[in-house]
Design an enzyme around this catalytic site. Structure first.
Site, PDB file in Angstrom:
ATOM      1  N   ASN A 205       0.863  -1.180   0.000  1.00  0.00           N
ATOM      2  CA  ASN A 205       0.000   0.000   0.000  1.00  0.00           C
ATOM      3  C   ASN A 205       0.902   1.233   0.000  1.00  0.00           C
ATOM      4  OD1 ASN A 205      -1.801   2.051   0.484  1.00  0.00           O
ATOM      5  ND2 ASN A 205      -2.401   1.345   2.526  1.00  0.00           N
ATOM      6  N   TRP A 206       1.016   1.841  -1.163  1.00  0.00           N
ATOM      7  CA  TRP A 206       1.948   2.980  -1.299  1.00  0.00           C
ATOM      8  C   TRP A 206       1.387   4.249  -0.654  1.00  0.00           C
ATOM      9  CZ3 TRP A 206       3.862   2.562  -7.137  1.00  0.00           C
ATOM     10  CH2 TRP A 206       4.483   1.316  -7.323  1.00  0.00           C
ATOM     11  N   LYS A 207       0.131   4.223  -0.264  1.00  0.00           N
ATOM     12  CA  LYS A 207      -0.532   5.398   0.333  1.00  0.00           C
ATOM     13  C   LYS A 207      -0.305   6.629  -0.554  1.00  0.00           C
ATOM     14  CE  LYS A 207      -0.210   3.180   4.807  1.00  0.00           C
ATOM     15  NZ  LYS A 207      -0.096   3.300   6.247  1.00  0.00           N
TER      16      LYS A 207
ATOM     17  N   HIS B 157      -9.439   0.954   5.228  1.00  0.00           N
ATOM     18  CA  HIS B 157      -8.152   1.193   5.889  1.00  0.00           C
ATOM     19  C   HIS B 157      -8.376   2.138   7.073  1.00  0.00           C
ATOM     20  CE1 HIS B 157      -4.071   2.460   6.654  1.00  0.00           C
ATOM     21  NE2 HIS B 157      -3.682   1.389   5.980  1.00  0.00           N
TER      22      HIS B 157
ATOM     23  N   GLU C   6      -6.826   4.587   8.095  1.00  0.00           N
ATOM     24  CA  GLU C   6      -6.666   6.016   7.766  1.00  0.00           C
ATOM     25  C   GLU C   6      -7.945   6.568   7.135  1.00  0.00           C
ATOM     26  OE1 GLU C   6      -3.033   5.449   5.586  1.00  0.00           O
ATOM     27  OE2 GLU C   6      -2.039   4.922   7.466  1.00  0.00           O
TER      28      GLU C   6
ATOM     29  N   GLU D 271      -4.945  -4.900  10.761  1.00  0.00           N
ATOM     30  CA  GLU D 271      -3.969  -3.830  10.935  1.00  0.00           C
ATOM     31  C   GLU D 271      -4.276  -3.080  12.235  1.00  0.00           C
ATOM     32  OE1 GLU D 271      -2.192  -2.664   6.785  1.00  0.00           O
ATOM     33  OE2 GLU D 271      -3.819  -1.331   7.319  1.00  0.00           O
TER      34      GLU D 271
ATOM     35  N   GLY E 280       2.670   2.524  10.874  1.00  0.00           N
ATOM     36  CA  GLY E 280       3.600   3.644  10.714  1.00  0.00           C
ATOM     37  C   GLY E 280       4.302   4.064  11.986  1.00  0.00           C
TER      38      GLY E 280
ATOM     39  N   SER F 147       3.699  -1.783  10.497  1.00  0.00           N
ATOM     40  CA  SER F 147       5.154  -1.840  10.704  1.00  0.00           C
ATOM     41  C   SER F 147       5.740  -3.217  10.387  1.00  0.00           C
ATOM     42  CB  SER F 147       5.518  -1.391  12.118  1.00  0.00           C
ATOM     43  OG  SER F 147       5.091  -0.058  12.331  1.00  0.00           O
TER      44      SER F 147
ATOM     45  N   GLY G   7       3.015  -1.043   4.315  1.00  0.00           N
ATOM     46  CA  GLY G   7       3.029   0.384   4.006  1.00  0.00           C
ATOM     47  C   GLY G   7       4.442   0.842   3.684  1.00  0.00           C
ATOM     48  N   GLY G   8       5.100   1.460   4.657  1.00  0.00           N
ATOM     49  CA  GLY G   8       6.418   2.065   4.448  1.00  0.00           C
ATOM     50  C   GLY G   8       7.428   1.176   3.733  1.00  0.00           C
TER      51      GLY G   8
HETATM   52  P1  13P Z   1       3.155   0.598   7.722  1.00  0.00           P
HETATM   53  O1  13P Z   1       3.712  -0.707   7.147  1.00  0.00           O
HETATM   54  O2  13P Z   1       3.874   1.801   7.190  1.00  0.00           O
HETATM   55  O3  13P Z   1       3.065   0.536   9.196  1.00  0.00           O
HETATM   56  O4  13P Z   1       1.656   0.716   7.160  1.00  0.00           O
HETATM   57  C1  13P Z   1       0.825  -0.379   7.241  1.00  0.00           C
HETATM   58  C2  13P Z   1      -0.395  -0.082   6.492  1.00  0.00           C
HETATM   59  O5  13P Z   1      -1.175   0.767   6.878  1.00  0.00           O
HETATM   60  C3  13P Z   1      -0.631  -0.815   5.246  1.00  0.00           C
HETATM   61  O6  13P Z   1      -1.912  -0.614   4.768  1.00  0.00           O
END
Ligand code: 13P
Length: 256
Positions: A9-11, A99, A101, A171, A177, A217, A238-239
């Site tokens: 997920n590149w956000k 998600h 967010e 998640e 994050g 994470s 994510g990251g």
């Molecule tokens: P991180 O891996 O950056 O913690 O993000 C996880 C995430 O929200 C994937 O959708």
């Protein structure tokens, strides 16, 4: 055997040229990597890059493109929204729904997410449905209740044949994050809880075939331990999905 999946997920990251560079690096690394052929890999960029990423991913076994969100209506006067049909027409196969967010910053409710699930399934796309508790809810030992409600409110209206098309991603909000990854025990405990919940509702066959991803994470260092858990079927990253080397290392982190 249920599917093993690693989704990135590149956000809201990467400018266009950077996104093209990333997909190129990932596809080059995966091209001759026959040992990960069976693992489903999903690249989930921002909407404007979907078509490009889908085209560049073409030809690599089990490499798909996804979207990070979609509208809960099929079409019409919804300025700024992107429909599931549009995502499909650009080459998308997966759609993240719910998600944390989106739930917290955009106030998406379980009822809206239920509508999104229906819309996505209606286009024969695969929802990656996210669930997870906040730090406060875990602290209050309400994490199982939160996750149960998220699943039952938005998914348990589905008939078994449709539920089988859904991928779940656990998640925990406190792990996203933050560098505070859930321990493999915490992840396994929740994934088993979810699978048991699904078994009660839909029976053993559906529960056994359900892929449940862990996100929060998850990185190239901890993926091996997380993916070794019997009920963890991969990750929503994510990251660490923003760097080809790390993302590919995570793909290689399943027990052989
Ligand atoms: P991180 O891996 O950056 O913690 O993000 C996880 C995430 O929200 C994937 O959708």
């Amino acid at each position: 055997m249920r599917k093993k999946i690693v989704a990135g997920n590149w956000k809201m990251n990467k400018l266009y040229s950077e996104a093209v560079e990333l997909v190129d690096e990932i596809t080059i690394a995966l091209k001759d990597d026959t040992k990960s052929d069976e693992i489903v890999k999903v690249l989930i960029p921002s909407f404007p890059y979907l078509r490009k990423v889908a085209r560049h991913s073409h030809g690599i076994p089990n490499l798909f493109t996804g979207a990070q969100n979609c509208a809960y209506e099929e079409a019409g006067a919804y300025t700024g929204e992107v429909s599931a049909g549009m995502i499909k027409s650009l080459g998308g196969t997966y759609v993240i729904i719910g998600h944390s967010e989106r739930r917290s910053y955009f106030h998406e409710t379980n009822e809206e997410l239920k509508r999104k699930v229906n819309i996505v399934l209606g286009q024969s796309l695969t929802p990656i449905f996210c669930i997870g508790e906040s730090h406060e809810k875990r602290h209050a030992k309400e994490h199982f209740a939160v996750v149960e409600k998220q699943i039952s409110d938005s998914l348990f209206h589905l008939i078994a044949a449709d539920f089988k098309k859904v991928v779940l991603a656990y998640e925990p909000v406190w792990a996203i994050g933050t560098g505070l990854t859930a321990t493999s025990q915490q992840a396994q405990e929740m994934h088993l809880f979810i699978r048991t919940l699904v078994e009660k509702k839909y029976g053993k066959e559906v529960a056994t075939s359900l892929s449940i991803l862990y996100g929060g994470s998850c990185n190239s260092k901890n993926a091996t331990e997380l993916f070794a858990c019997p009920d963890v079927d991969g990750g929503l990253i994510g990251g660490a999905s923003l760097t080809a080397k790390d993302f590919v290392t995570i793909i290689h982190s399943f027990p052989s």
